[in-house]
Design an enzyme around this catalytic site. Sequence first.
Site, short mmCIF file in Angstrom:
data_model
loop_
_atom_site.label_atom_id
_atom_site.label_comp_id
_atom_site.label_asym_id
_atom_site.label_seq_id
_atom_site.Cartn_x
_atom_site.Cartn_y
_atom_site.Cartn_z
N ARG A 105 37.97 38.20 43.71
CA ARG A 105 36.54 38.46 43.57
C ARG A 105 36.32 39.45 42.45
O ARG A 105 36.91 40.53 42.45
CB ARG A 105 35.96 39.08 44.85
CG ARG A 105 35.91 38.17 46.00
CD ARG A 105 34.94 38.67 47.04
NE ARG A 105 35.09 40.07 47.42
CZ ARG A 105 34.30 40.68 48.28
NH1 ARG A 105 33.29 40.03 48.83
NH2 ARG A 105 34.49 41.92 48.60
N THR A 109 30.37 41.27 40.17
CA THR A 109 29.49 40.14 40.55
C THR A 109 29.79 39.61 41.95
O THR A 109 28.97 38.87 42.50
CB THR A 109 29.69 38.97 39.57
OG1 THR A 109 31.05 38.50 39.71
CG2 THR A 109 29.46 39.40 38.14
N ASP A 201 40.34 46.25 52.72
CA ASP A 201 40.78 45.21 51.77
C ASP A 201 42.09 44.60 52.28
O ASP A 201 43.13 45.26 52.28
CB ASP A 201 40.97 45.84 50.38
CG ASP A 201 41.21 44.76 49.33
OD1 ASP A 201 42.16 43.96 49.50
OD2 ASP A 201 40.44 44.70 48.35
N ASP A 204 45.12 44.43 49.77
CA ASP A 204 45.71 45.76 49.53
C ASP A 204 46.50 46.25 50.74
O ASP A 204 47.55 46.87 50.59
CB ASP A 204 44.61 46.77 49.19
CG ASP A 204 44.12 46.62 47.75
OD1 ASP A 204 44.83 45.98 46.95
OD2 ASP A 204 43.03 47.14 47.44
#
Length: 210
Positions: A105, A109, A201, A204
């Site tokens: 991603r 945006t 995340d 991560d």
Amino acid sequence: MENKVFVMDHPLIQHKLTFLRDKNTGSKEFRALVSEIAMLMCYEATRDLPLQDVEIETPMGKATTKVIAGRKLAFVPILRAGLGMVDGVLALVPAAKVGHIGLYRDHQTLMPVEYYNKLPQDISERDVIVLDPMLATGGSAIDAISIIKRSNPKSIKFMCIIAAPEGIEALTKAHPDVQVYCAAVDQKLNEIGYIVPGLGDAGDRIFGTL
Ligand code: PRP
Ligand code: URA
């Protein structure tokens, strides 16, 4: 076909999900939990595989019993975080093939950017289960499924661990033929597109790149 969203509320899945969400869970344990949850979810997501009768002989005599009716599966993780689910699903279906779609991603945006695409050559003969722990805005899942559809698989299911209501709405609208499986539907997305409460995340936390 109308979408159905299956929320897997099995106690083992819910228990493991709690530890997955916990910010004090380190990468090693996080990876193990993602894999275990994926395996348990796969058990449920393959419940509708058709069976056929076969004749075998037990030590006690002949028996008519069942095997899976020649259905071929392919798992397609969305890189990176979907990779964490592959071991778990292959533990249940070791003969499945594995394709890969690379998407990330864009942080500004929130739109997915494709960087890798390698699918099994015979994907048109296979039922596909797409893997990604997180369904947030839905952009990555929608794009990955559109890419896979170009190769005409027999069917597509989408399996994630945590979904946002916004992602479910967008995905079921864009691909009404795709069944969605998740372990939890959370409250909302925050202003930067993260699921709340979520788990942070996923990529991560799996790969230790925080
Ligand atoms: C995460 C996650 C999904 C995507 C979900 O990947 O694994 O692929 O975000 O968000 P969306 O529904 O709004 O598209 P990310 O882009 O962080 O890439 P990574 O797996 O490489 O970390
Ligand atoms: N991707 C993640 O890994 N986590 C989120 O909460 C949203 C997208």
